[in-house]
Scaffold this motif. Structure first.
Motif, short mmCIF file in Angstrom:
data_model
loop_
_atom_site.label_atom_id
_atom_site.label_comp_id
_atom_site.label_asym_id
_atom_site.label_seq_id
_atom_site.Cartn_x
_atom_site.Cartn_y
_atom_site.Cartn_z
N ASN A 45 13.88 6.94 9.67
CA ASN A 45 13.05 6.92 10.88
C ASN A 45 12.42 5.55 11.09
O ASN A 45 12.36 5.03 12.22
N LEU A 46 11.95 4.93 10.01
CA LEU A 46 11.39 3.58 10.10
C LEU A 46 12.40 2.61 10.69
O LEU A 46 12.08 1.82 11.59
N PHE A 47 13.64 2.67 10.18
CA PHE A 47 14.66 1.73 10.61
C PHE A 47 15.20 2.06 12.01
O PHE A 47 15.39 1.16 12.84
N ALA A 48 15.46 3.35 12.27
CA ALA A 48 16.14 3.73 13.51
C ALA A 48 15.19 3.81 14.70
O ALA A 48 15.62 3.62 15.86
N PHE A 92 10.56 -2.81 17.62
CA PHE A 92 10.31 -4.23 17.36
C PHE A 92 11.45 -5.10 17.86
O PHE A 92 11.40 -6.32 17.73
N GLY A 93 12.51 -4.48 18.37
CA GLY A 93 13.68 -5.22 18.82
C GLY A 93 14.67 -5.53 17.72
O GLY A 93 15.50 -6.43 17.85
N ILE A 94 14.60 -4.78 16.60
CA ILE A 94 15.50 -4.98 15.47
C ILE A 94 16.42 -3.77 15.36
O ILE A 94 15.95 -2.63 15.26
N GLU A 95 17.71 -4.01 15.36
CA GLU A 95 18.70 -2.93 15.32
C GLU A 95 19.12 -2.63 13.88
O GLU A 95 19.43 -3.55 13.12
N CYS A 96 19.13 -1.35 13.53
CA CYS A 96 19.68 -0.93 12.24
C CYS A 96 21.04 -0.30 12.47
O CYS A 96 21.18 0.63 13.26
N ILE A 97 22.04 -0.80 11.77
CA ILE A 97 23.41 -0.27 11.86
C ILE A 97 23.67 0.57 10.62
O ILE A 97 23.75 0.05 9.50
N PHE A 98 23.76 1.89 10.78
CA PHE A 98 23.94 2.79 9.64
C PHE A 98 25.43 2.93 9.31
O PHE A 98 26.26 3.13 10.20
N VAL A 99 25.73 2.82 8.00
CA VAL A 99 27.12 2.86 7.53
C VAL A 99 27.19 3.80 6.34
O VAL A 99 26.30 3.80 5.48
N ASP A 100 28.24 4.60 6.29
CA ASP A 100 28.47 5.49 5.15
C ASP A 100 28.57 4.65 3.87
O ASP A 100 29.38 3.73 3.80
N PRO A 101 27.76 4.95 2.85
CA PRO A 101 27.79 4.11 1.63
C PRO A 101 29.10 4.17 0.88
O PRO A 101 29.42 3.26 0.12
N ASP A 102 29.89 5.22 1.11
CA ASP A 102 31.16 5.38 0.39
C ASP A 102 32.34 4.76 1.13
O ASP A 102 33.49 4.92 0.71
N ILE A 103 32.08 4.05 2.22
CA ILE A 103 33.13 3.47 3.03
C ILE A 103 33.88 2.38 2.26
O ILE A 103 33.33 1.73 1.36
N SER A 120 0.79 -1.22 0.00
CA SER A 120 0.00 0.00 0.00
C SER A 120 0.83 1.28 0.00
O SER A 120 0.30 2.36 -0.21
N SER A 121 2.13 1.17 0.23
CA SER A 121 3.02 2.32 0.21
C SER A 121 4.47 1.87 0.07
O SER A 121 4.78 0.69 0.29
N GLY A 122 5.35 2.80 -0.27
CA GLY A 122 6.77 2.48 -0.31
C GLY A 122 7.31 2.14 1.06
O GLY A 122 8.18 1.27 1.21
N GLN A 123 6.82 2.83 2.10
CA GLN A 123 7.25 2.54 3.46
C GLN A 123 6.89 1.11 3.85
O GLN A 123 7.67 0.42 4.50
N ALA A 124 5.70 0.67 3.44
CA ALA A 124 5.29 -0.71 3.74
C ALA A 124 6.22 -1.70 3.04
O ALA A 124 6.56 -2.74 3.61
N ALA A 125 6.62 -1.38 1.81
CA ALA A 125 7.52 -2.27 1.08
C ALA A 125 8.87 -2.37 1.79
O ALA A 125 9.43 -3.47 1.96
#
Length: 422
Positions: free
Chosen positions: A111-114, A120-131, A79-84
């Protein structure tokens, strides 16, 4: 078939005497003759349609078209990109798991991930894409289950090195999920560069006319879910009659798990009428993307030459920091979205937008009409200038989405607005 033909012909092929235009099956339910017929479909939902909370013939035709365009084995509309984006992760991750996401992605996804998935107890680890690749692997944990990136970031317009991140993910035995919203499969096909799953906000270019929200998940069918890291794919699902997804569905294991578990329970499926409207947008996607890119490159060059524009981000420009990656992944064009910083800061950025006569000031992007947005004054107005910079947003930044109007009219509108703030 080539993409232009797939946009028109894939997904729905009328038989003798059937409607030429894909029909809207406006029904939530489907009739069966016997109890045994219904039971068979509950045991194997690929046999027939049973309820439009998770499958409908009109939506199914659109799913097949998008899968064909991306080169995947199957797709599932939402129903939305966020849902996907949410369901692409929840199909793999559970409480106690983590996943890696590149930091230059859409703010709503951050915001959804962090925030939300953290609840929900799921951790998002953010990483610089150019690393560097060797540095990137240091962020992975024993419980890390997937990698997520964005082909062309909104609004940073950073180009993801898909092959690099595919190598990183696969070296850890994990799938790479790529948000391909801005390029669409017309400009980039992430599966050709090693991605395993693709998501889209179909609200943007795929729809193109700002008439309905939607999203989609596309499965390449290439990832090996039997590598020992994903027991929920290889062990019996007691919530669905003991089905084993890899054993019973092979290359369709991921997308059917998403449909049979997540869509069954969350029910964030689009209506048949929404799918019909999306299909109309898809039919012209190939020709529209060509014009978006052509118009946007001309506008980006104009912005580069104007004295009131501090900087321009558009990967198709030769001087852009992501130009080399754009030549590899976006050879047909860099979409119609441009990011500019106006000289004079926040006040001049607002004055520039208020001076536009044709371009729409709206909280949207990738529309058939040219539109603009000033994050500091609008979507992120609760933040101070210091907080904006910390969030990666310049107070003088304006996101510009070029539409399909005559290029001279677009340029005149921007020139007059910029001249008004000199």
């Amino acid at each position: 078939m080539k993409d232009e033909t797939k946009c028109l012909r894939a997904g729905y092929t009328p038989k003798n005497g059937e409607p030429k235009v894909m029909p809207i099956v406006q029904s939530t339910t489907f009739r069966f003759d016997t109890v045994e017929d219904v039971a068979a479909v509950f045991d194997d939902p690929t046999l027939a349609y049973i309820y439009s909370r998770f499958a409908n013939p009109t939506v199914d035709a659109v799913e097949k078209k998008i899968a064909a365009l991306e080169g995947g084995v199957a797709a599932m509309c939402t129903s939305s990109g966020q849902a996907a984006s949410m369901m692409s992760i929840l199909t793999i991750c559970k409480a106690g798991d983590s996943f890696v996401a590149t930091s230059k992605i859409y703010g709503g996804t951050i915001n959804l991930f962090a925030v939300t998935l953290k609840r929900f107890g799921i951790e998002c680890i953010f990483v610089d894409p150019d690393i560097d690749e060797k540095e990137a692997v240091k962020y992975f944990k024993p419980n890390t289950r997937a990698v997520f990136g964005e082909t062309l970031a909104n609004p940073a317009l950073a180009v993801l090195d898909i092959e690099k991140w595919a190598r990183i993910a696969h070296s850890q035995g994990l799938p790479l999920i790529v948000d391909n919203t801005f390029p669409t499969p017309i400009l980039c096909k992430p599966f050709e560069f090693g991605a395993d799953i693709v998501v889209h906000s179909t609200t943007k270019y795929m729809d193109g006319h700002a008439v309905q929200g939607g999203g989609v998940i596309v499965d390449s069918g290439n990832f090996d879910w039997t590598n020992g890291k994903f027991p929920e794919f290889t062990e019996a699902d007691e919530s669905y009659h003991g089905i084993v997804y890899t054993r019973d569905y092979g290359k369709l294991a991921y997308i059917l798990k998403a449909r049979m578990q997540l869509m069954r329970d969350f029910g964030c499926y689009p209506s048949a009428h929404s799918a019909f409207l999306l299909n109309m947008g898809l039919e012209t996607l190939a020709v529209r993307m060509e014009r978006y890119c052509d118009n946007a490159l001309k506008v980006a060059k104009f912005f580069e030459s104007h004295e009131m524009v501090e900087s321009v981000s558009y990967p198709a420009l030769k001087g852009d920091r992501y130009h080399e990656l754009a030549k590899k992944y976006l050879a047909k064009g860099s979409s119609g979205v441009i990011s500019i910083d106006i000289k004079g800061g926040r006040a001049n950025a607002s004055k520039f937008i208020n001076s536009l006569k044709m371009a729409n000031n709206e909280v949207h992007v990738a529309d058939i009409c040219t539109c603009v947005l000033h994050p500091a004054s609008e979507t992120h107005r609760q933040l101070t200038d210091e907080q904006l910079v910390a969030a990666g947003i310049n107070p003088a930044t304006v996101r510009v989405s070029i539409g399909l109007e005559n290029i001279d009219d677009i340029l005149d509108d921007f020139k007059n607005a910029l001249d008004s703030i000199k």
